[in-house]
Design a protein around this motif. Structure first.
Motif, short mmCIF file in Angstrom:
data_model
loop_
_atom_site.label_atom_id
_atom_site.label_comp_id
_atom_site.label_asym_id
_atom_site.label_seq_id
_atom_site.Cartn_x
_atom_site.Cartn_y
_atom_site.Cartn_z
N ARG A 161 -32.04 -13.93 -22.83
CA ARG A 161 -32.45 -12.95 -23.83
C ARG A 161 -33.66 -12.18 -23.32
NH1 ARG A 161 -34.63 -17.78 -24.98
NH2 ARG A 161 -36.73 -17.88 -25.89
N VAL A 162 -33.95 -11.07 -23.99
CA VAL A 162 -35.13 -10.27 -23.65
C VAL A 162 -35.93 -10.06 -24.92
CG1 VAL A 162 -35.95 -7.99 -22.95
CG2 VAL A 162 -34.09 -9.06 -21.70
N GLU A 163 -37.23 -10.30 -24.82
CA GLU A 163 -38.11 -10.13 -25.98
C GLU A 163 -38.94 -8.86 -25.80
OE1 GLU A 163 -40.86 -13.13 -28.44
OE2 GLU A 163 -41.69 -12.64 -26.46
N MET A 164 -38.99 -8.05 -26.86
CA MET A 164 -39.80 -6.84 -26.83
C MET A 164 -41.01 -7.00 -27.74
SD MET A 164 -39.00 -2.97 -28.21
CE MET A 164 -39.51 -3.42 -29.89
N ASN A 165 -42.17 -6.64 -27.24
CA ASN A 165 -43.40 -6.59 -28.03
C ASN A 165 -44.01 -5.21 -27.81
OD1 ASN A 165 -43.80 -9.48 -29.06
ND2 ASN A 165 -43.36 -9.78 -26.88
N PHE A 166 -44.06 -4.42 -28.87
CA PHE A 166 -44.36 -3.01 -28.74
C PHE A 166 -45.17 -2.55 -29.96
CE2 PHE A 166 -42.73 1.44 -29.49
CZ PHE A 166 -43.30 2.04 -28.39
N VAL A 167 -46.17 -1.70 -29.73
CA VAL A 167 -46.94 -1.12 -30.82
C VAL A 167 -46.48 0.33 -30.99
CG1 VAL A 167 -49.22 -0.51 -31.69
CG2 VAL A 167 -48.90 -2.63 -30.40
N LEU A 169 -46.10 4.27 -32.75
CA LEU A 169 -47.05 5.35 -33.02
C LEU A 169 -47.67 5.21 -34.40
CD1 LEU A 169 -45.09 8.36 -31.50
CD2 LEU A 169 -47.22 7.39 -30.66
N GLU A 170 -47.05 4.44 -35.28
CA GLU A 170 -47.61 4.16 -36.60
C GLU A 170 -48.55 2.96 -36.55
OE1 GLU A 170 -44.04 3.64 -38.95
OE2 GLU A 170 -44.16 5.70 -39.68
N ASP A 171 -48.81 2.47 -35.33
CA ASP A 171 -49.69 1.32 -35.12
C ASP A 171 -49.12 0.06 -35.75
OD1 ASP A 171 -51.96 0.36 -33.84
OD2 ASP A 171 -53.16 0.40 -35.68
N VAL A 172 -47.80 -0.07 -35.68
CA VAL A 172 -47.10 -1.25 -36.18
C VAL A 172 -46.67 -2.11 -34.99
CG1 VAL A 172 -45.06 -2.10 -37.41
CG2 VAL A 172 -46.28 -0.08 -38.25
N TYR A 173 -46.98 -3.40 -35.05
CA TYR A 173 -46.54 -4.32 -34.01
C TYR A 173 -45.06 -4.63 -34.24
CZ TYR A 173 -45.87 -8.70 -31.50
OH TYR A 173 -45.38 -9.68 -30.67
N TRP A 174 -44.25 -4.36 -33.23
CA TRP A 174 -42.80 -4.48 -33.38
C TRP A 174 -42.29 -5.51 -32.38
CZ3 TRP A 174 -39.03 0.30 -32.77
CH2 TRP A 174 -37.78 -0.03 -33.30
N ASN A 175 -41.75 -6.59 -32.91
CA ASN A 175 -41.17 -7.64 -32.08
C ASN A 175 -39.66 -7.68 -32.30
OD1 ASN A 175 -40.23 -10.82 -32.31
ND2 ASN A 175 -41.43 -10.39 -30.47
N LEU A 176 -38.91 -7.52 -31.23
CA LEU A 176 -37.45 -7.61 -31.30
C LEU A 176 -36.97 -8.53 -30.18
CD1 LEU A 176 -35.94 -4.04 -31.91
CD2 LEU A 176 -35.94 -5.98 -33.49
N VAL A 177 -35.90 -9.25 -30.46
CA VAL A 177 -35.28 -10.09 -29.44
C VAL A 177 -33.85 -9.60 -29.22
CG1 VAL A 177 -34.55 -12.41 -28.78
CG2 VAL A 177 -36.69 -12.09 -30.03
#
Length: 280
Positions: A161-167, A169-177
């Motif tokens: 799997r690949v995990e994404m950790n991204f902020v 433009l709305e300054d929201v921490y977004w975690n997706l797997v």
């Protein structure tokens, strides 16, 4: 063709951050005009028809009128600069008119239609990698401007799997797997490409040691995807179809949707309003 423009705008008081966006837009416009005319144009060779065709392309993406207006403003500013330095004999932009209103048509795309084609798209041998990335991320609810900010450092290859950790433009921490093997394969391929080219961005140009990010010709990407799909591919329409599917077909809760989409509750409320206006 953009030589000297950045210095000119900085002296005029534009912020460096805004200038980056403006110059990127102008690069896209110049590249579009060159491709449309099948040659490298001199500034004086660009015609009003080229500006109109470029804006038509941008409008087809479903952009807001305010976004189109901003793009038109950047192009006007650029031609004023070209006229001031003597690169064009006449600045035609003050008299240039363009209908900015984007009609809100009834949405016809059902998310399941594209979901059924996912395997064919992601495995297609001749479809460019960037097209696969736009498809994959649009199907996960990414906005265009978020897709183009994604960098390899935002992803971790965990094998299966690949995990994404991204902020955002709305300054929201977004975690997706991402667990689907096809999705994992495409993302890992993009990460490897970025490493090989010493490039940071997932959706990037084919130039090693080039600029950090160069947009591909979106017309080519959209055409490549549309040829494989039952309906035309447009990033924002796919995103809206995904939001509608989360709410209507998957019965996700409000909190679950906020987490999956990486947006604020206020932004989700606004997005749902637009979705319901289109899906009547």
């Amino acid at each position: 063709m953009l030589y000297g423009y950045e210095e000119y705008r900085l002296k005029a008081g534009i912020s460096p951050g805004t200038l980056v966006t403006e110059v990127e837009l102008l690069k896209s416009f110049v590249r579009f005009a060159n491709i449309r005319n099948e040659k490298q144009l001199e500034p004086y060779e660009i015609k009003p028809a080229d500006v109109r065709a470029f804006l038509d392309q941008e409008k087809e993406k479903g952009l807001k009128s305010s976004t189109l207006k901003r793009k038109l403003s950047h192009i006007r500013q650029y031609f004023h600069y070209l006229w001031k330095i003597g690169k064009v004999p006449v600045d035609f932009m003050p008299k240039f008119e363009y209908e900015l209103v984007v009609e809100k048509s009834v949405a016809k795309l059902l998310y399941a239609e594209f979901q059924e084609e996912k395997q064919k798209v992601l495995k297609h041998p001749s479809l460019m990698l960037n097209a696969k990335l736009y498809f994959l991320f649009a199907m996960k609810g990414f906005r265009m401007r978020e897709i183009e900010r994604l960098q390899s450092k935002h992803f971790r290859d965990l094998g299966d799997r690949v995990e994404m950790n991204f902020v955002t433009l709305e300054d929201v921490y977004w975690n997706l797997v991402f667990e689907d093997p096809l999705e994992v394969a495409v993302i890992v391929q993009a990460m490897e490409r970025a490493l090989f080219r010493e490039h940071d961005y997932m959706v990037a140009s084919d130039k090693k040691y080039g600029a950090d990010y160069v947009r591909n010709n979106m017309k080519d990407i959209y055409q490549g995807l549309t040829a494989l799909l039952p309906k035309p591919f447009k990033t924002e329409e796919v995103r809206m179809a995904y939001i509608y599917d989360l709410y209507k077909a998957q019965n996700k809760s409000y909190d679950e949707m906020v987490e999956l989409l990486g947006i604020t509750p206020e932004s989700l409320t606004s997005s749902l309003k637009r979705v319901f206006e289109r899906y009547k």
